[in-house]
Design an enzyme around this catalytic site. Structure first.
Site, PDB file in Angstrom:
ATOM      1  N   TYR A  97     -12.906  48.181  75.521  1.00 43.98           N
ATOM      2  CA  TYR A  97     -11.599  47.684  75.988  1.00 43.98           C
ATOM      3  C   TYR A  97     -11.245  48.336  77.335  1.00 43.98           C
ATOM      4  O   TYR A  97     -10.869  47.653  78.285  1.00 43.98           O
ATOM      5  CB  TYR A  97     -10.559  48.029  74.915  1.00 43.98           C
ATOM      6  CG  TYR A  97      -9.117  47.793  75.283  1.00 43.98           C
ATOM      7  CD1 TYR A  97      -8.586  46.515  75.322  1.00 43.98           C
ATOM      8  CD2 TYR A  97      -8.271  48.872  75.556  1.00 43.98           C
ATOM      9  CE1 TYR A  97      -7.247  46.311  75.637  1.00 43.98           C
ATOM     10  CE2 TYR A  97      -6.936  48.669  75.865  1.00 43.98           C
ATOM     11  CZ  TYR A  97      -6.426  47.388  75.902  1.00 43.98           C
ATOM     12  OH  TYR A  97      -5.108  47.191  76.222  1.00 43.98           O
TER      13      TYR A  97
ATOM     14  N   SER B 236      -4.415  49.083  81.435  1.00 43.70           N
ATOM     15  CA  SER B 236      -4.142  50.011  80.333  1.00 43.70           C
ATOM     16  C   SER B 236      -4.512  51.437  80.708  1.00 43.70           C
ATOM     17  O   SER B 236      -5.454  51.676  81.491  1.00 43.70           O
ATOM     18  CB  SER B 236      -4.957  49.589  79.114  1.00 43.70           C
ATOM     19  OG  SER B 236      -4.901  50.583  78.122  1.00 43.70           O
TER      20      SER B 236
ATOM     21  N   LYS C 270     -10.838  46.765  81.136  1.00 43.15           N
ATOM     22  CA  LYS C 270      -9.638  46.939  81.982  1.00 43.15           C
ATOM     23  C   LYS C 270     -10.026  47.467  83.365  1.00 43.15           C
ATOM     24  O   LYS C 270      -9.491  47.016  84.384  1.00 43.15           O
ATOM     25  CB  LYS C 270      -8.632  47.883  81.297  1.00 43.15           C
ATOM     26  CG  LYS C 270      -7.967  47.291  80.052  1.00 43.15           C
ATOM     27  CD  LYS C 270      -7.156  46.041  80.374  1.00 43.15           C
ATOM     28  CE  LYS C 270      -6.322  45.551  79.209  1.00 43.15           C
ATOM     29  NZ  LYS C 270      -5.644  44.269  79.481  1.00 43.15           N
TER      30      LYS C 270
ATOM     31  N   ASP D 176      -6.098  28.348  76.363  1.00 44.47           N
ATOM     32  CA  ASP D 176      -6.793  29.636  76.304  1.00 44.47           C
ATOM     33  C   ASP D 176      -7.093  30.063  77.737  1.00 44.47           C
ATOM     34  O   ASP D 176      -7.811  29.349  78.456  1.00 44.47           O
ATOM     35  CB  ASP D 176      -8.091  29.432  75.506  1.00 44.47           C
ATOM     36  CG  ASP D 176      -8.853  30.730  75.322  1.00 44.47           C
ATOM     37  OD1 ASP D 176      -8.571  31.715  76.044  1.00 44.47           O
ATOM     38  OD2 ASP D 176      -9.737  30.747  74.443  1.00 44.47           O
TER      39      ASP D 176
ATOM     40  N   GLY E 160      -4.663  38.786  76.147  1.00 49.39           N
ATOM     41  CA  GLY E 160      -5.876  39.532  75.807  1.00 49.39           C
ATOM     42  C   GLY E 160      -5.688  40.341  74.545  1.00 49.39           C
ATOM     43  O   GLY E 160      -4.571  40.717  74.188  1.00 49.39           O
TER      44      GLY E 160
ATOM     45  N   SER F  40       2.132  53.181  75.875  1.00 45.79           N
ATOM     46  CA  SER F  40       2.368  52.706  74.503  1.00 45.79           C
ATOM     47  C   SER F  40       3.640  51.863  74.494  1.00 45.79           C
ATOM     48  O   SER F  40       4.752  52.412  74.488  1.00 45.79           O
ATOM     49  CB  SER F  40       2.510  53.887  73.553  1.00 45.79           C
ATOM     50  OG  SER F  40       1.392  54.736  73.661  1.00 45.79           O
TER      51      SER F  40
HETATM   52  C1  15L Z   1      -3.225  49.995  74.895  1.00 43.62           C
HETATM   53  O1  15L Z   1      -3.616  49.630  75.994  1.00 43.62           O
HETATM   54  C2  15L Z   1      -3.483  49.183  73.689  1.00 43.62           C
HETATM   55  O2  15L Z   1      -3.466  47.802  73.936  1.00 43.62           O
HETATM   56  C3  15L Z   1      -2.553  49.513  72.540  1.00 43.62           C
HETATM   57  O3  15L Z   1      -3.134  48.992  71.366  1.00 43.62           O
HETATM   58  C4  15L Z   1      -2.339  51.039  72.414  1.00 43.62           C
HETATM   59  O4  15L Z   1      -3.533  51.661  72.065  1.00 43.62           O
HETATM   60  C5  15L Z   1      -1.833  51.612  73.723  1.00 43.62           C
HETATM   61  O5  15L Z   1      -2.709  51.256  74.779  1.00 43.62           O
HETATM   62  C6  15L Z   1      -1.711  53.144  73.678  1.00 43.62           C
HETATM   63  O6  15L Z   1      -2.490  53.848  74.336  1.00 43.62           O
HETATM   64  O7  15L Z   1      -0.836  53.614  72.933  1.00 43.62           O
END
Ligand code: 15L
Length: 263
Positions: free
Chosen positions: A134, A109, A138, A47, A71, A163
């Site tokens: 979330y 993200s 990030k 982990d 994650g 995505s």
């Molecule tokens: C992300 O960062 C997520 O992990 C994923 O679940 C989607 O939500 C993606 O972005 C997105 O924005 O499509």
């Protein structure tokens, strides 16, 4: 290059790990799950939120670089999100410092800036504007990478992924899609760019309707080859298209994601 891929059994990790092997890297996997069928390199079941476990992985053979794709990819409580994204990054960075590993590519993200209203092309110079816990995690993981880059001279490339899907599935994804092949190109650029320092880019394909600027990626050699527009005719209009198009974070910005920080 020997590359340790954290989250190697995940949806992005399995694609990127396989792609990096095809590019000639010696890929080692790290995941809480066992190796997927067909993976034949070193694999560590651990982990990566556990600093001791991560240290042991490095002691078994330090890599030249780390690709951190581990994650939980959705919303959780604030402590869960911090453990999943910030503590894991810290554990890997501490092991990197101890073993003089100088390069990390990180799956950040678009949700780090998800509550930015949709406007013209968004660059990486905008202030953080997370849409969820979330997204807050990030942003914090990116800040941690910046700190370790400044303190220890680590090259850290944070890829604000859009995505990641085999093909775009909604109107929003015509703007935010990252193809499998481009994900591999992106990580390869992050691993091989000469001295990027701390660098942020948007991880999307060369989408005609892109919401995010590709220049920060191109600046370190990420040249995407796919375009979601090739699939546009197959994507019917959806009931949530307008709501998902108001802010760049799309579905994560909608009220169903509102919850107390501590659960
Ligand atoms: C992300 O960062 C997520 O992990 C994923 O679940 C989607 O939500 C993606 O972005 C997105 O924005 O499509």
């Amino acid at each position: 290059m020997r590359v340790l891929v954290a989250g190697a059994a995940g949806s992005i990790g399995s694609v990127v790990g396989t792609g990096l092997r095809e590019l000639g890297h010696d890929v080692a996997g790290l995941d809480v799950r066992p190796a997927f069928a067909g993976f034949d390199g070193d694999w560590f079941v651990a982990d990566c939120t556990d600093g001791t476990a991560v240290r042991r992985v490095f002691e078994a053979g330090a890599p030249d670089a780390v690709v951190h794709l581990a994650g939980y990819p959705g919303e959780g409580s604030l402590p869960e999100s911090f453990t999943s994204h910030v503590v894991s990054t810290a554990a890997l960075l501490d092991a990197m410092v101890a073993h003089e590993v100088r390069r990390i590519v990180y799956a950040s993200s678009n949700h780090a800036v998800g509550l930015t209203p949709r406007q013209e092309l968004l660059g990486t110079e905008v202030r953080p504007r997370p849409d969820t816990f979330y997204g807050v995690a990030k942003v914090s993981a990116e800040a941690l990478l910046q700190l370790y880059a400044d303190r220890y001279g680590i090259d850290a490339v944070a890829c604000r992924i859009g995505s990641f899907q085999p093909r775009p599935l909604s109107t929003r994804m015509l703007s935010t899609w990252l193809s499998h092949a481009d994900a591999v190109h992106m990580v390869q650029a992050g691993l091989t760019a000469p001295s990027p320092g701390f660098h942020v880019l948007y991880g999307i394909s060369a989408n005609t309707r892109a919401w995010w600027d590709l220049e920060p990626g191109r600046a370190i050699g990420y040249e995407p080859g796919d375009d979601a527009e090739d699939y546009a005719a197959d994507i019917p209009a959806g009931a949530d298209d307008e709501a998902e198009g108001a802010f760049v974070g799309g579905p994560f910005t909608l009220p169903e994601h509102h919850r107390p920080a501590l659960g």
